[in-house]
Design a protein around this motif. Structure first.
Motif, PDB file in Angstrom:
ATOM      1  N   ALA A 181       4.733  -2.092 -12.899  1.00 47.75           N
ATOM      2  CA  ALA A 181       5.785  -1.317 -12.255  1.00 47.75           C
ATOM      3  C   ALA A 181       5.289  -0.742 -10.934  1.00 47.75           C
ATOM      4  O   ALA A 181       4.094  -0.477 -10.778  1.00 47.75           O
ATOM      5  N   ALA A 182       6.221  -0.558  -9.997  1.00 57.27           N
ATOM      6  CA  ALA A 182       5.889  -0.040  -8.675  1.00 57.27           C
ATOM      7  C   ALA A 182       6.748   1.169  -8.342  1.00 57.27           C
ATOM      8  O   ALA A 182       7.941   1.196  -8.624  1.00 57.27           O
ATOM      9  N   LYS A 183       6.098   2.153  -7.720  1.00 57.72           N
ATOM     10  CA  LYS A 183       6.786   3.390  -7.315  1.00 57.72           C
ATOM     11  C   LYS A 183       6.563   3.613  -5.820  1.00 57.72           C
ATOM     12  O   LYS A 183       5.413   3.779  -5.384  1.00 57.72           O
ATOM     13  N   SER A 184       7.648   3.578  -5.043  1.00 60.38           N
ATOM     14  CA  SER A 184       7.550   3.878  -3.615  1.00 60.38           C
ATOM     15  C   SER A 184       7.267   5.368  -3.442  1.00 60.38           C
ATOM     16  O   SER A 184       7.997   6.208  -3.953  1.00 60.38           O
ATOM     17  N   THR A 185       6.188   5.692  -2.712  1.00 61.22           N
ATOM     18  CA  THR A 185       5.809   7.089  -2.602  1.00 61.22           C
ATOM     19  C   THR A 185       5.018   7.359  -1.342  1.00 61.22           C
ATOM     20  O   THR A 185       4.295   6.494  -0.855  1.00 61.22           O
ATOM     21  N   TYR A 186       5.178   8.565  -0.830  1.00 62.13           N
ATOM     22  CA  TYR A 186       4.378   9.029   0.300  1.00 62.13           C
ATOM     23  C   TYR A 186       3.040   9.590  -0.174  1.00 62.13           C
ATOM     24  O   TYR A 186       2.055   9.605   0.575  1.00 62.13           O
ATOM     25  N   TYR A 187       3.014  10.031  -1.431  1.00 63.47           N
ATOM     26  CA  TYR A 187       1.869  10.765  -1.935  1.00 63.47           C
ATOM     27  C   TYR A 187       0.836   9.853  -2.588  1.00 63.47           C
ATOM     28  O   TYR A 187       1.163   8.846  -3.192  1.00 63.47           O
ATOM     29  N   SER A 188      -0.423  10.237  -2.467  1.00 65.03           N
ATOM     30  CA  SER A 188      -1.495   9.483  -3.101  1.00 65.03           C
ATOM     31  C   SER A 188      -1.762  10.088  -4.473  1.00 65.03           C
ATOM     32  O   SER A 188      -2.659  10.910  -4.644  1.00 65.03           O
ATOM     33  N   ARG A 189      -0.978   9.695  -5.450  1.00 61.69           N
ATOM     34  CA  ARG A 189      -1.095  10.209  -6.811  1.00 61.69           C
ATOM     35  C   ARG A 189      -0.635   9.138  -7.776  1.00 61.69           C
ATOM     36  O   ARG A 189      -0.089   8.107  -7.354  1.00 61.69           O
ATOM     37  N   THR A 190      -0.849   9.394  -9.058  1.00 60.02           N
ATOM     38  CA  THR A 190      -0.387   8.466 -10.088  1.00 60.02           C
ATOM     39  C   THR A 190       0.902   8.989 -10.721  1.00 60.02           C
ATOM     40  O   THR A 190       1.209  10.188 -10.638  1.00 60.02           O
ATOM     41  N   TYR A 191       1.611   8.095 -11.379  1.00 60.63           N
ATOM     42  CA  TYR A 191       2.883   8.445 -12.015  1.00 60.63           C
ATOM     43  C   TYR A 191       2.876   7.980 -13.458  1.00 60.63           C
ATOM     44  O   TYR A 191       2.425   6.859 -13.755  1.00 60.63           O
ATOM     45  N   TYR A 192       3.346   8.828 -14.343  1.00 61.27           N
ATOM     46  CA  TYR A 192       3.226   8.603 -15.781  1.00 61.27           C
ATOM     47  C   TYR A 192       4.529   8.153 -16.450  1.00 61.27           C
ATOM     48  O   TYR A 192       4.498   7.374 -17.391  1.00 61.27           O
ATOM     49  N   TYR A 193       5.663   8.592 -15.970  1.00 65.33           N
ATOM     50  CA  TYR A 193       6.932   8.372 -16.663  1.00 65.33           C
ATOM     51  C   TYR A 193       7.648   7.120 -16.175  1.00 65.33           C
ATOM     52  O   TYR A 193       7.681   6.810 -14.982  1.00 65.33           O
ATOM     53  N   LYS A 194       8.260   6.402 -17.130  1.00 63.71           N
ATOM     54  CA  LYS A 194       8.969   5.162 -16.818  1.00 63.71           C
ATOM     55  C   LYS A 194      10.022   5.387 -15.747  1.00 63.71           C
ATOM     56  O   LYS A 194      10.187   4.581 -14.836  1.00 63.71           O
ATOM     57  N   TYR A 195      10.749   6.510 -15.855  1.00 62.12           N
ATOM     58  CA  TYR A 195      11.878   6.725 -14.954  1.00 62.12           C
ATOM     59  C   TYR A 195      11.443   6.966 -13.510  1.00 62.12           C
ATOM     60  O   TYR A 195      12.260   6.901 -12.592  1.00 62.12           O
ATOM     61  N   GLU A 196      10.173   7.215 -13.315  1.00 53.42           N
ATOM     62  CA  GLU A 196       9.682   7.455 -11.959  1.00 53.42           C
ATOM     63  C   GLU A 196       9.488   6.159 -11.168  1.00 53.42           C
ATOM     64  O   GLU A 196       9.387   6.191  -9.948  1.00 53.42           O
ATOM     65  N   TYR A 197       9.443   5.042 -11.852  1.00 49.57           N
ATOM     66  CA  TYR A 197       9.159   3.771 -11.189  1.00 49.57           C
ATOM     67  C   TYR A 197      10.427   3.088 -10.711  1.00 49.57           C
ATOM     68  O   TYR A 197      11.460   3.140 -11.367  1.00 49.57           O
ATOM     69  N   ASP A 198      10.308   2.436  -9.563  1.00 51.19           N
ATOM     70  CA  ASP A 198      11.456   1.826  -8.897  1.00 51.19           C
ATOM     71  C   ASP A 198      11.642   0.347  -9.231  1.00 51.19           C
ATOM     72  O   ASP A 198      12.774  -0.145  -9.245  1.00 51.19           O
ATOM     73  N   TYR A 199      10.554  -0.353  -9.448  1.00 49.54           N
ATOM     74  CA  TYR A 199      10.619  -1.807  -9.646  1.00 49.54           C
ATOM     75  C   TYR A 199       9.751  -2.196 -10.838  1.00 49.54           C
ATOM     76  O   TYR A 199       8.693  -1.589 -11.082  1.00 49.54           O
ATOM     77  N   TRP A 200      10.207  -3.264 -11.518  1.00 48.71           N
ATOM     78  CA  TRP A 200       9.516  -3.739 -12.724  1.00 48.71           C
ATOM     79  C   TRP A 200       9.372  -5.245 -12.681  1.00 48.71           C
ATOM     80  O   TRP A 200      10.245  -5.955 -12.162  1.00 48.71           O
ATOM     81  N   GLY A 201       8.283  -5.728 -13.268  1.00 55.16           N
ATOM     82  CA  GLY A 201       8.116  -7.150 -13.460  1.00 55.16           C
ATOM     83  C   GLY A 201       8.788  -7.600 -14.744  1.00 55.16           C
ATOM     84  O   GLY A 201       9.373  -6.799 -15.488  1.00 55.16           O
ATOM     85  N   GLN A 202       8.672  -8.893 -15.025  1.00 52.60           N
ATOM     86  CA  GLN A 202       9.349  -9.475 -16.183  1.00 52.60           C
ATOM     87  C   GLN A 202       8.515  -9.361 -17.464  1.00 52.60           C
ATOM     88  O   GLN A 202       9.024  -9.590 -18.557  1.00 52.60           O
ATOM     89  N   GLY A 203       7.250  -9.028 -17.317  1.00 50.47           N
ATOM     90  CA  GLY A 203       6.386  -8.839 -18.475  1.00 50.47           C
ATOM     91  C   GLY A 203       5.560 -10.059 -18.824  1.00 50.47           C
ATOM     92  O   GLY A 203       5.943 -11.197 -18.530  1.00 50.47           O
ATOM     93  N   THR A 204       4.419  -9.813 -19.455  1.00 54.71           N
ATOM     94  CA  THR A 204       3.572 -10.885 -19.950  1.00 54.71           C
ATOM     95  C   THR A 204       3.100 -10.503 -21.349  1.00 54.71           C
ATOM     96  O   THR A 204       2.725  -9.353 -21.604  1.00 54.71           O
ATOM     97  N   GLN A 205       3.116 -11.479 -22.250  1.00 57.94           N
ATOM     98  CA  GLN A 205       2.804 -11.206 -23.661  1.00 57.94           C
ATOM     99  C   GLN A 205       1.291 -11.184 -23.872  1.00 57.94           C
ATOM    100  O   GLN A 205       0.577 -12.099 -23.434  1.00 57.94           O
TER     101      GLN A 205
ATOM    102  N   SER B 279       0.807  -1.222   0.000  1.00 61.45           N
ATOM    103  CA  SER B 279       0.000   0.000   0.000  1.00 61.45           C
ATOM    104  C   SER B 279       0.840   1.272   0.000  1.00 61.45           C
ATOM    105  O   SER B 279       0.301   2.373  -0.119  1.00 61.45           O
ATOM    106  N   SER B 280       2.155   1.138   0.100  1.00 61.45           N
ATOM    107  CA  SER B 280       3.058   2.288   0.025  1.00 61.45           C
ATOM    108  C   SER B 280       3.506   2.584  -1.392  1.00 61.45           C
ATOM    109  O   SER B 280       4.291   3.515  -1.618  1.00 61.45           O
ATOM    110  N   TYR B 281       3.032   1.785  -2.329  1.00 60.89           N
ATOM    111  CA  TYR B 281       3.475   1.906  -3.711  1.00 60.89           C
ATOM    112  C   TYR B 281       2.347   2.329  -4.630  1.00 60.89           C
ATOM    113  O   TYR B 281       1.260   1.752  -4.599  1.00 60.89           O
ATOM    114  N   ALA B 282       2.633   3.323  -5.451  1.00 65.88           N
ATOM    115  CA  ALA B 282       1.788   3.572  -6.613  1.00 65.88           C
ATOM    116  C   ALA B 282       2.186   2.542  -7.669  1.00 65.88           C
ATOM    117  O   ALA B 282       3.348   2.134  -7.739  1.00 65.88           O
ATOM    118  N   MET B 283       1.219   2.145  -8.468  1.00 64.05           N
ATOM    119  CA  MET B 283       1.462   1.084  -9.446  1.00 64.05           C
ATOM    120  C   MET B 283       1.129   1.550 -10.847  1.00 64.05           C
ATOM    121  O   MET B 283       0.271   2.432 -11.048  1.00 64.05           O
TER     122      MET B 283
END
Length: 126
Positions: free
Chosen positions: A97-121, A30-34
């Motif tokens: 992707a997951a972004k650790s954040t204090y704020y309750s907002r969304t994030y648009y840019y790839k570079y803002e995210y901290d963690y990534w999954g391996q992907g699904t086709q 719950s600390s991560y925007a997704m």
């Protein structure tokens, strides 16, 4: 550290539906925007949808508005992407992707995210 595992991809005909899931490890989901991103062959990874920590705020790229819905279940440490009315141009590898954040907002840019999954086709046939 968060590990993300996507599932739910596959082959579907145009007009069909798929539901992607992304399961996150750890006790602080719950600390991560997704977010969900996608990458088609020969193209850059692009933003698809995002959801805030609480789930109150969501954001979508224009091409999927009205067709895709992002949601999250914090008790299950999972974020979902419901995809309806799929089109061949939705064909891509979809990444969570997951972004650790204090704020309750969304994030648009790839570079803002901290963690990534391996992907699904996801493949949509015409």
């Amino acid at each position: 550290q968060v590990q993300l595992v996507e599932s739910g991809g596959g082959l579907v005909q145009a007009g069909g539906s798929l539901r992607l899931s992304c399961a996150a490890s750890g006790r602080t989901f719950s600390s991560y925007a997704m977010g969900w991103f996608r990458q088609a062959p020969g193209k850059e990874r692009e933003f698809v949808a995002a959801i805030s920590r609480s789930g109150e705020s969501t954001d979508y790229t224009d091409s999927v508005k009205g067709r895709f819905t992002i949601s999250r279940g914090n008790a299950k440490n999972t974020v979902y992407l419901q995809m309806n009315s799929l089109k061949p141009e939705d064909t891509a590898v979809y990444y969570c992707a997951a972004k650790s954040t204090y704020y309750s907002r969304t994030y648009y840019y790839k570079y803002e995210y901290d963690y990534w999954g391996q992907g699904t086709q996801v493949t949509v046939s015409s």
